[in-house]
Structures are given as C-alpha cells and as structure tokens.
Design an enzyme around this catalytic site. Structure first.
Site, PDB file in Angstrom:
ATOM      1  CB  SER A  33      -1.496 -11.471  -2.102  1.00 49.76           C
ATOM      2  OG  SER A  33      -1.652 -11.436  -0.698  1.00 49.76           O
ATOM      3  CD1 TRP A  70      -4.210  -4.262  -1.907  1.00 51.08           C
ATOM      4  CD2 TRP A  70      -3.709  -5.328  -0.009  1.00 51.08           C
ATOM      5  NE1 TRP A  70      -5.109  -3.851  -0.947  1.00 51.08           N
ATOM      6  CE2 TRP A  70      -4.827  -4.490   0.217  1.00 51.08           C
ATOM      7  CE3 TRP A  70      -3.219  -6.090   1.045  1.00 51.08           C
ATOM      8  CZ2 TRP A  70      -5.447  -4.395   1.461  1.00 51.08           C
ATOM      9  CZ3 TRP A  70      -3.837  -6.003   2.281  1.00 51.08           C
ATOM     10  CH2 TRP A  70      -4.941  -5.174   2.475  1.00 51.08           C
ATOM     11  CG  HIS A  71      -0.149  -7.810   2.465  1.00 44.00           C
ATOM     12  ND1 HIS A  71      -0.827  -8.644   1.590  1.00 44.00           N
ATOM     13  CD2 HIS A  71      -0.738  -8.009   3.677  1.00 44.00           C
ATOM     14  CE1 HIS A  71      -1.762  -9.303   2.250  1.00 44.00           C
ATOM     15  NE2 HIS A  71      -1.742  -8.936   3.514  1.00 44.00           N
ATOM     16  N   GLY A  72       2.368  -4.226   0.773  1.00 44.36           N
ATOM     17  CA  GLY A  72       3.352  -3.173   1.032  1.00 44.36           C
ATOM     18  C   GLY A  72       4.271  -2.942  -0.148  1.00 44.36           C
ATOM     19  CG  PHE A  79      -0.949  -3.223   4.960  1.00 43.34           C
ATOM     20  CD1 PHE A  79       0.367  -2.784   4.993  1.00 43.34           C
ATOM     21  CD2 PHE A  79      -1.247  -4.409   5.589  1.00 43.34           C
ATOM     22  CE1 PHE A  79       1.355  -3.523   5.628  1.00 43.34           C
ATOM     23  CE2 PHE A  79      -0.274  -5.171   6.212  1.00 43.34           C
ATOM     24  CZ  PHE A  79       1.030  -4.723   6.240  1.00 43.34           C
TER      25      PHE A  79
END
Length: 483
Positions: free
Chosen positions: A318, A321-323, A483
């Site tokens: 997670s 995935w966000h950055g 994102f």
C-alpha cells in the site's frame, strides 16, 4: 479539463445528453470516445500507453481463459501481470530504485554508472493497472469470464468518471452495467448532480482552502511543534475532503449515466480502530489489497506470526503504491505495525478498559477510541505529507513532543490562518460535520433532506452552489490524482 472546472461540467452534460439520445447499441462508442477525450485533455502524451495497456489486458484475458490446464493458465496470468507491473514499475519506480541504489553505492564506495532518467509519470497508471491485474487474476480463478466485446472492455478500462483516481472497480461489477440499457431516470440525474455539488463543496471550500495553510507549515524551514501538530491535523482533514470529493464527483457523474460506482469512503475519521479506519478509507483500494495481496499471502498459513507478516507486507505494498519514496514506504509500515499491534494487544486493552470501568460508559469509550485512532492516523500522515525522510523524522519528533501540545502553543499556532480564512474554515467544517452527523443517524443525508420541505431543500442546494461560486477556490488538482 479537471473535475473542478466549468469545462468538465459542460463535457459531462453533453455526454449525459447524448447518452440518452442515441440508441443503446452505440452508447459504448460514446462513452469510449468521451473517456479518451477526457484522458487526452489531461495527459495526451500517454494515451497511447493507455491504449496499449487496454489491448494487452484484453488479449491476455482471453489467452488465459483458453489455456487447458491450471498450470498453463497460471503461467499466462503471471506473464501478463508481470508485463503490466513492468509498465508501472518503469514509469513510477525506476528513478526511485535507481536513486536508492546510487545512495547505497555511494555509501559502500561502489562504482554505479546508471544515470537519472527523465521519466514522467503517466496519469492514472496506478489505478488502471490495479484494475487490469484484478481482471486477469479473476479470470484465472474463474470468477470472471474474459470479455469478448473489445468496446465494452475498453470502456471498463478507461471509464472517465473513475479513471483518474478511482474508485477501483472490478470488471464483474462495471461491465454488466455498461451492457444493460440505462434509461433516463430523474432520480439518478438529481442524485448525481447533488453528489457532484457536494464534491465541489468539499474540494473548493475545505480541501483547497486548507492546502496553502498546511503547505506554509510543511514548507517552512523552522516550524514550531504546535504548528506541525495543527498543520498535520488540518492535512488529515484536507486529504479526506480532497479525496472524498473526487470520489463524490466520480460517483455522481457515473450515476447520471445510470452507472453505480462503489462507495470509497464511510467517514473514516470516525473509525474506532485502525482496522476500522481501513474499512472506511479508500475502500476499493483496501479491498483490492485484501483480495489480491493479503488473502494469497495468508493462503494455508495458520500461525499468528505468519498472518502478521502478511499484514505488514500488504501495508508495505500500500505504501509503495501511494508513491515512489521512502516516506510512503515508512507510512505503509507504520500502518502495518498499527494493525499488528492492535490485534496482538486487543484482549489486554479490553481487559484494561474493563479494569478501569471504561466499558461501562460506552459512549465515552467509543469517542476515546475515535480520538486515539484519529491521532494515530495523523501521526502516520506526517510521513505521508513530508517531502523527505529526514524532514519527516524531524516533523514526527515535533509531533510527539509534549510541549508541542501545550494549549498556549496550540492557540498561537492558529496564527498560520489569516482571520478570514479561519472563520470560513470553521463555518464550512461545521457544515461538513452536520452533514456527516445526519448521515450517521439517518443513513443518508440526501434522503433526510428529501423528507424536508421544498423550501428547506432549495435553501440548502442554493447555499451549496453559491458558497462554491462565491467563496470556493481551486488548487493544483486532486492529491490522489498524482498517484
């Protein structure tokens, strides 16, 4: 043409009008053209990548389904997902990995010659890649038939209301809705317009008004501890208002076309635990991570330690995935730690609450849990908002300092607000809380309003529209749009 623009409202109005004028058999063409026009207006240079990803996922899905043995299907699925993740990895993570290796090489005294690459992140690649991965996995497990109609599949892949920032939809929910003839429905049109107006309200009157206030602290070289505390709490409010507004507009736009998208938020800042928070925040991403990362990792695992390892890995994914930054990875690991710690200590915490008789005051107990959960989420967002790891740890140290929470310091910290902006924020924040309070007690604020007099309803709608038109401001797009 962002969601928050007159151009988008005109574009949506024309699309909705044409959608109900033309025959149903031609509507997929209209929606596909509209989706590509919308994407091109934001990021025309990467529309070819979107087309390639669509075609690749479409043919890979059919190829998986045609394989005779499970082993062959699995091999085709793994190859397909690897290619999709290669696209995502190249554009989003190449320079992050490259720079991390360069730092490691410098520290170890190694020779490292791969130069920095000028790579622009394609718009929405994280969102449509996750949709593509879930589509291929579902075909492998037999949960989804490979779609043969290339047009409907392409609309699913690029449906403009949810393309840029979700909700992340599953094919088995969206494609059947696209195939069914959606008739002009007054309730859908009205509900869609109300959701869009509410999204504009949250985005322009709360999120984008808070954005420069928060930035003034996080961009400052020497913020005080109380300013960091206040700015972080405000950032949590800004992020919720920003992202939930984007989902409101997406859901409202789709509803006007007769399509029901998945709700993405359920008042997450009223969660009573971190587990509860993730069942209310970015719900479609949370369920995606649960179904395609956590469950496969837990398959066959029975030991608590193995489950905890799967939880940490899921939140690590997670964060990534966000950055593409260590701050996001640390943010993800913090939430992984929260979840593991929360589960491991649940019985002890319940015993403690019983020992001090807190459980005999359920309302107080509930609000205490809400406050603790909110502060834990706020602390993690220090890392989410900071630009570098070093800056994040400096800010985290200030956030945790007892002196930062002194009443005098907190009152002084409000000087980051111009007086007019502070009064506006308080006023509109109260409106938001009233809306949510009604929703918690009545299920739907819109249904609650529908039972009020015509005068009351019209007054509220006019208040929404004129507040946005007169006092609303717009910033640099949506936070999750990046994102």
């Amino acid at each position: 043409m962002t969601f928050i623009s007159i151009e988008f409202l005109l574009f949506l109005a024309i699309t909705v009008l044409l959608n109900y004028i033309i025959p149903h058999r031609l509507r997929w063409i209209l929606l596909l053209v509209a989706s590509y026009v919308f994407y091109a207006s934001l990021s025309i240079q990467f529309i070819l990548l979107l087309l390639i990803s669509t075609a690749f996922t479409y043919f890979t899905g059919i190829f998986i389904e045609k394989q005779e043995t499970k082993k062959q299907k699995k091999k085709a699925m793994v190859v397909g997902i690897s290619v999709l993740l290669f696209f995502l990895g190249w554009f989003k993570y190449f320079n992050f990995v490259n720079e991390s290796l360069r730092s490691l090489a410098t520290f170890m005294g190694w020779n490292y010659a791969i130069p920095y690459q000028e790579i622009v992140l394609p718009l929405a690649i994280s969102f449509y890649t996750f949709q593509a991965v879930s589509y291929l996995v579902d075909i492998f497990y037999g949960k989804q038939k490979a779609e043969r109609h290339y047009g409907y599949f392409s609309v699913y892949f690029a449906f403009f209301p949810q393309l840029v920032a979700g909700p992340i939809e599953r094919a088995k929910k969206l494609i059947p809705q696209l195939k069914v003839e959606q008739r002009l429905n007054y309730e859908n049109l009205v509900y869609g317009m109300k959701r869009i107006a509410w999204g504009f309200f949250k985005k322009t009157l709360i999120a984008d008004r808070l954005a420069p206030i928060v930035a003034s602290v996080y961009d400052s070289p020497n913020p005080t501890g109380s300013e960091i505390v206040l700015a972080t709490i405000l950032f949590s409010i800004q992020l919720y208002a920003d992202f939930s507004a984007c989902s409101d507009i997406a859901i409202g736009s789709a509803r006007m076309l007769g399509i029901n998208l998945t709700e993405n938020f359920k008042q997450p800042h009223f969660a009573v635990s971190i587990a509860d928070f993730w069942s209310r925040w970015h719900i479609t991403l949370s369920t995606w991570l649960r179904d395609y990362i956590f469950f496969p990792l837990c398959k066959g695992k029975k030991k608590r330690s193995q489950i905890y390892f799967a939880i940490v890995i899921t939140f690590l994914v997670s964060g990534i995935w966000h950055g593409a930054a260590w701050t996001f990875i640390i943010w993800g690991l913090i939430h992984g730690f929260y979840r593991v710690f929360g589960d491991a200590t649940k019985s002890y915490r319940e015993s403690m609450a019983s020992f001090i008789r807190l459980d005999r005051s359920p309302v107080l107990h509930r609000w205490l849990k809400i406050a603790i959960t909110f502060l834990l989420v706020c602390f993690s967002r220090v890392f989410f908002r900071s630009d570098t790891v070093a800056q994040a740890f400096d800010h985290a140290k200030l956030f945790l300092s007892i002196s930062s929470w002194s009443p005098v310091g907190m009152i002084k910290a409000f000087e980051i607000f111009p007086l007019f902006d502070l009064l506006l924020f308080i006023f509109f924040f109260i409106i938001l809380q009233l809306f949510q309070y009604i929703e918690r007690n009545n299920g739907s604020t819109w249904e609650f309003l529908s039972k009020r007099s015509t005068f009351t309803r019209l007054a509220f709608y006019i208040f929404l529209i004129f507040s946005v038109l007169i006092l609303g401001v717009t910033g640099d797009g949506f936070v999750y749009g990046g994102f």
